[in-house]
Design a protein around this motif. Structure first.
Motif, PDB file in Angstrom:
ATOM      1  N   ARG A 101       0.851  -1.193   0.000  1.00 36.84           N
ATOM      2  CA  ARG A 101       0.000   0.000   0.000  1.00 36.84           C
ATOM      3  C   ARG A 101       0.882   1.236   0.000  1.00 36.84           C
ATOM      4  O   ARG A 101       1.915   1.277   0.659  1.00 36.84           O
ATOM      5  CB  ARG A 101      -0.867   0.063   1.260  1.00 36.84           C
ATOM      6  N   LYS A 113      -8.444   8.764  -2.257  1.00 34.95           N
ATOM      7  CA  LYS A 113      -7.536   7.899  -3.005  1.00 34.95           C
ATOM      8  C   LYS A 113      -7.232   8.572  -4.319  1.00 34.95           C
ATOM      9  O   LYS A 113      -8.115   9.109  -4.983  1.00 34.95           O
ATOM     10  CB  LYS A 113      -8.170   6.527  -3.255  1.00 34.95           C
ATOM     11  N   GLN A 115      -4.775   8.282  -8.076  1.00 37.84           N
ATOM     12  CA  GLN A 115      -4.002   7.442  -8.984  1.00 37.84           C
ATOM     13  C   GLN A 115      -2.780   8.243  -9.409  1.00 37.84           C
ATOM     14  O   GLN A 115      -2.903   9.392  -9.827  1.00 37.84           O
ATOM     15  CB  GLN A 115      -4.837   7.060 -10.212  1.00 37.84           C
ATOM     16  N   HIS A 116      -1.597   7.631  -9.260  1.00 43.28           N
ATOM     17  CA  HIS A 116      -0.364   8.326  -9.614  1.00 43.28           C
ATOM     18  C   HIS A 116       0.678   7.284  -9.994  1.00 43.28           C
ATOM     19  O   HIS A 116       0.915   6.334  -9.253  1.00 43.28           O
ATOM     20  CB  HIS A 116       0.115   9.174  -8.426  1.00 43.28           C
ATOM     21  N   GLN A 119      -0.121   3.679  -9.629  1.00 41.18           N
ATOM     22  CA  GLN A 119      -0.383   3.182  -8.278  1.00 41.18           C
ATOM     23  C   GLN A 119      -1.588   3.906  -7.666  1.00 41.18           C
ATOM     24  O   GLN A 119      -1.846   5.066  -7.976  1.00 41.18           O
ATOM     25  CB  GLN A 119       0.830   3.426  -7.365  1.00 41.18           C
ATOM     26  N   THR A 120      -2.283   3.222  -6.769  1.00 40.73           N
ATOM     27  CA  THR A 120      -3.322   3.862  -5.973  1.00 40.73           C
ATOM     28  C   THR A 120      -2.654   4.367  -4.702  1.00 40.73           C
ATOM     29  O   THR A 120      -1.990   3.604  -3.997  1.00 40.73           O
ATOM     30  CB  THR A 120      -4.450   2.869  -5.619  1.00 40.73           C
ATOM     31  N   GLN A 122      -3.312   6.215  -1.088  1.00 35.11           N
ATOM     32  CA  GLN A 122      -4.284   6.624  -0.083  1.00 35.11           C
ATOM     33  C   GLN A 122      -3.741   7.879   0.612  1.00 35.11           C
ATOM     34  O   GLN A 122      -2.640   7.849   1.154  1.00 35.11           O
ATOM     35  CB  GLN A 122      -4.508   5.518   0.953  1.00 35.11           C
TER      36      GLN A 122
END
Length: 160
Positions: A101, A113, A115-116, A119-120, A122
């Motif tokens: 994570r 959350k 997106q970058h 990857q997700t 948090q």
């Protein structure tokens, strides 16, 4: 990963939330003050309910405004092993199920959350139980956080 881009995404998301809440507050205020919502008797509470809604929406707008100000003041720094995890850190964790994570730790008020780089991520505040547990930690440290009635165990894999 680029923490500056992540921070910009958080600010953009918060700004959009603020604008949406502001529109909702205006709409609720218009409803509360519209002439058709004037009470005709003591049982006619539509105007009163609309006023309560407008008040809550106004509080939400102010909370979002303060959150946005706080996040705009966040200064990103490179990871310092002597300080450990601090606000602005991008942390990679491994949970008990061997799932990786990514967390971006910041001031409170911006749980989301993103997106970058495929990857997700948090986003969580330092007041959240996991955020508090991460403060001061370094790669290799183990943490245990009570979540959903049971302890969740994590290992800090990396910090940026």
């Amino acid at each position: 990963m680029d923490k500056t881009l992540l921070l910009q995404q958080v600010l953009t998301h918060l700004q959009a939330d603020l604008e949406q809440a502001h529109q909702a507050a205006l709409s609720a205020h218009e409803t509360a003050t519209h002439e058709e919502n004037v009470a005709e008797n003591k049982y006619d509470t539509l105007g009163l309910e609309a006023a309560y809604l407008a008040s809550g929406q106004a509080r939400r707008v102010e909370e979002l405004r303060q959150t946005l100000i706080t996040w705009r003041q966040l200064r990103l720094r490179p990871f310092d092993e002597n300080q450990g995890v601090e606000l602005g850190a991008l942390v990679q964790l491994l949970d008990a199920h061997d799932q990786v994570r990514w967390l971006f730790l910041g001031p409170q008020g911006a749980s989301m959350k993103l997106q970058h780089a495929g990857q997700t991520i948090q986003v969580l505040g330092s007041a959240a139980p996991l955020g508090r547990a991460l403060l001061g930690k370094v790669p290799g440290d183990q943490i245990s956080v009570p979540m959903a009635g049971a302890a969740q165990d994590f290992e800090v894999l990396s910090v940026e």
